[in-house]
Design a protein around this motif. Structure first.
Motif, PDB file in Angstrom:
ATOM      1  N   ILE A  68       0.848  -1.190   0.000  1.00 20.25           N
ATOM      2  CA  ILE A  68       0.000   0.000   0.000  1.00 20.25           C
ATOM      3  C   ILE A  68       0.886   1.243   0.000  1.00 20.25           C
ATOM      4  CG2 ILE A  68      -0.180   0.172   2.538  1.00 20.25           C
ATOM      5  CD1 ILE A  68      -3.187   0.805   2.126  1.00 20.25           C
ATOM      6  N   THR A  69       0.426   2.294  -0.679  1.00 16.79           N
ATOM      7  CA  THR A  69       1.175   3.552  -0.679  1.00 16.79           C
ATOM      8  C   THR A  69       0.629   4.460   0.429  1.00 16.79           C
ATOM      9  OG1 THR A  69      -0.416   4.558  -2.202  1.00 16.79           O
ATOM     10  CG2 THR A  69       1.506   3.466  -3.190  1.00 16.79           C
ATOM     11  N   ALA A  70       1.308   5.577   0.603  1.00 20.90           N
ATOM     12  CA  ALA A  70       0.847   6.545   1.612  1.00 20.90           C
ATOM     13  C   ALA A  70      -0.555   7.042   1.256  1.00 20.90           C
ATOM     14  CB  ALA A  70       1.827   7.721   1.692  1.00 20.90           C
ATOM     15  N   GLN A  71      -0.758   7.267  -0.030  1.00 21.80           N
ATOM     16  CA  GLN A  71      -2.075   7.736  -0.441  1.00 21.80           C
ATOM     17  C   GLN A  71      -3.132   6.653  -0.228  1.00 21.80           C
ATOM     18  OE1 GLN A  71      -2.514   9.150  -4.435  1.00 21.80           O
ATOM     19  NE2 GLN A  71      -4.682   9.490  -4.181  1.00 21.80           N
ATOM     20  N   GLY A  72      -2.743   5.408  -0.526  1.00 20.53           N
ATOM     21  CA  GLY A  72      -3.685   4.300  -0.324  1.00 20.53           C
ATOM     22  C   GLY A  72      -4.064   4.167   1.135  1.00 20.53           C
ATOM     23  N   ARG A  73      -3.065   4.363   1.999  1.00 17.83           N
ATOM     24  CA  ARG A  73      -3.334   4.276   3.432  1.00 17.83           C
ATOM     25  C   ARG A  73      -4.293   5.397   3.869  1.00 17.83           C
ATOM     26  NH1 ARG A  73      -0.887   1.049   7.066  1.00 17.83           N
ATOM     27  NH2 ARG A  73       0.684   0.457   5.540  1.00 17.83           N
TER      28      ARG A  73
END
Lengths: 422, 122
Positions: free
Chosen positions: B87-92
């Motif tokens: 997961i990316t920071a944006q996904g999180r």
């Protein structure tokens, strides 16, 4: 040792990958087969043949549904309609800022035409440079380049190019490469354009549409130059030597400055194509960073009624276009957001300039062949507007055409992870 | 080609996307592990096929909610065709926002006595 049922299921599922679009199958086919194989093993282990049968039933339903979805998305992507989410309003309003700044600047220049506005322009330039700070900070914090920073990035690059372009006049003053010193910077720009175009052609397929629009763009740009050469010759009574030296005639635009401008514009178009490849199609707004400084303006020797009208049609470029582009919900919407405002602005300019022509001819009885007659500058601004529109269309096609070939996509699927990097 | 400027934080997520993000919230996983995790999260109610899984993964990669992991287990321990994702920071950020939205909805449902959760029933 793999059960024969699992092996056969895997082979049959692999053959079914052909029903997906080629690009999708190339990118994800291997991984999908692997997942299905894992499912087969588990189903066979837990419930035997029955489990495998139920798995096939579910998988076939999934296959039918997702095949249709992927084909629709692939078709939409080909004609420029991938799924697009509009930019949130907070970011969209920030995108407007450069346009508003230039709109106010143009409004002031129109209203206070007799007032020197050099310092105002200088102030705007510094404002644009200072905008680098919040852009870089946001980029560092979020690890994503903010969409509202695209137009300022284009503006900053334009001012850098302008500074470089001014360098050749300093060379001329030292009589280096005299009398052709005006050729230096445009030549450098031309070399860079050719190299980038060659690199683009190497990386991606260049369609006939791109070639066609490139030709039209170059032709319309040359029309601008040719028109101003004619205008300058009329002003100087056919003085070709003065023209070739690049000597500035008072009160006119140097045609060679137009050549320079043409090079900068073409360079902007191809840089936008490369940026769009990495950051997506909203990168087209980078080109707006160039056109905001040009906009579509005309001769101001009109009457007061034209002042408000000229501001009105600039609203299309400075506010409507960027806001519409970032809030569009489809690629077709984005395409329309760029083309329609430009078309309306060009049409408005033609109407206004025609009005000026008619006014001068009917009321001031100015001969049309006079070099001081606004018709010649009017023609230039019309050509410039058309050139801007053609340039945008070319940029859109370059951005859309910047897709890797089938061989590249297969190689990328096998070798290169699709990690997001900025 | 992705549109990396786009923020998707203000749109409700589809169940598939939400559960994939939850599956990746505690570490990198390959496709089959994601699928099993989603099935476990939903007590078998969501069973994704490979087509749905990788269709969702493709769109999530395009929206920068997840990214493909660069490192993977050695080939002698794992099949090379496995592609790992994280997961990316944006996904999180997106999954947190969605979780809060769902939590608010659950709270309202409880207040209106639409949802009565007995202790230990979930």
């Amino acid at each position: 040792m793999e059960s024969r049922l699992v092996r056969n299921s895997q082979q049959f599922y692999t053959s079914l990958m052909k029903v997906y679009p080629k690009e999708h199958a190339a990118e994800y086919g291997g991984a999908m087969v692997q997942v299905f194989t894992d499912q087969c093993r588990e189903a066979r282990q837990k419930r035997g043949f029955l489990g495998l049968s139920f798995l096939w039933l579910r998988t076939l339903g999934d296959l039918v549904k997702t095949t249709v979805q992927e084909h629709i998305q692939a078709r939409n992507a080909k004609i420029g309609l991938p799924e697009v989410s509009p930019v949130p309003w907070k970011e969209a309003l920030l995108v407007l800022i450069p346009g508003l700044v230039f709109l106010i600047y143009y409004a002031i220049t129109i209203i206070w035409i007799e007032t020197p506005f050099y310092y105002l322009y200088l102030g705007i330039t510094w404002l644009i440079y200072l905008s680098t700070i919040p852009i870089l900070w946001t980029w560092w914090r979020t690890k994503r380049y903010p969409v509202w920073g695209v137009i300022p990035a284009g503006l900053i690059l334009f001012f850098i190019f302008q500074y470089l372009s001014g360098f050749q006049y300093r060379l001329k003053n030292f009589y280096l490469f005299h009398p052709g010193s005006w050729l230096l910077i445009p030549s450098i720009f031309l070399i860079v354009i050719v190299l980038l175009a060659w690199k683009y052609a190497q990386l991606w397929r260049v369609s006939r549409t791109v070639l066609l629009w490139s030709g039209i763009c170059i032709f319309t740009s040359l029309l601008q130059v040719g028109w101003m050469v004619y205008y300058d010759l009329m002003r100087s009574s056919g003085n070709w030597y003065s023209l070739c030296r690049g000597t500035m005639l008072s009160g006119t635009l140097e045609p060679w400055a137009i050549v320079q401008d043409m090079m900068i514009f073409l360079l902007f178009i191809i840089i936008t194509a490369f940026i769009a490849r990495k950051y997506g199609k909203l990168s087209i707004l980078f080109l707006l960073g160039y056109t905001l400084t040009k906009n579509i303006y005309g001769v101001f020797q009109g009457q007061g009624v034209y002042y408000s009208l000229t501001i009105a049609y600039r609203l299309l470029m400075t506010i409507v276009l960027p806001l519409w582009a970032v809030r569009a919900t489809s690629e077709r919407g984005r395409y329309q957001s760029i083309i329609l405002p430009i078309v309306f602005a060009i049409t408005a300019q033609v109407i206004f300039q025609s009005g000026l022509l008619a006014f001068g001819w009917f009321f001031e009885k100015m001969p049309m062949t006079s070099p001081t007659y606004p018709s010649l500058l009017t023609g230039y601004y019309i050509f410039e507007g058309i050139s801007l529109m053609v340039g945008f269309v070319l940029a859109i096609h370059l951005c859309n055409a910047g897709q890797p070939s089938m061989a590249d996509s297969i190689n990328q699927a096998e070798v290169t992870p699709s990690t997001v990097k900025i | 080609m992705t549109d990396k400027f786009i923020n998707t934080t203000d749109q409700p997520l589809t169940p598939a996307v939400f559960h994939i993000l939850l599956a990746l919230a505690d570490g990198e996983k390959h496709g089959y592990a994601i699928m099993k995790d989603v099935e476990a999260q939903t007590s078998g109610q969501i069973k994704m096929g490979p087509g749905t899984l990788y269709g969702s993964i493709k769109r999530m990669l395009a929206a920068s909610l997840i990214e493909e992991a660069e490192e993977r287990p050695a080939s002698e321990l794992d099949d090379e065709r496995r592609r790992y994702y994280r997961i990316t920071a944006q996904g999180r950020s997106v999954v947190v926002t969605e979780s809060k939205r769902l939590a608010r909805a659950v709270k309202i449902a409880q207040e209106k006595k639409v949802l009565i959760i007995a202790e230990g029933s979930l």
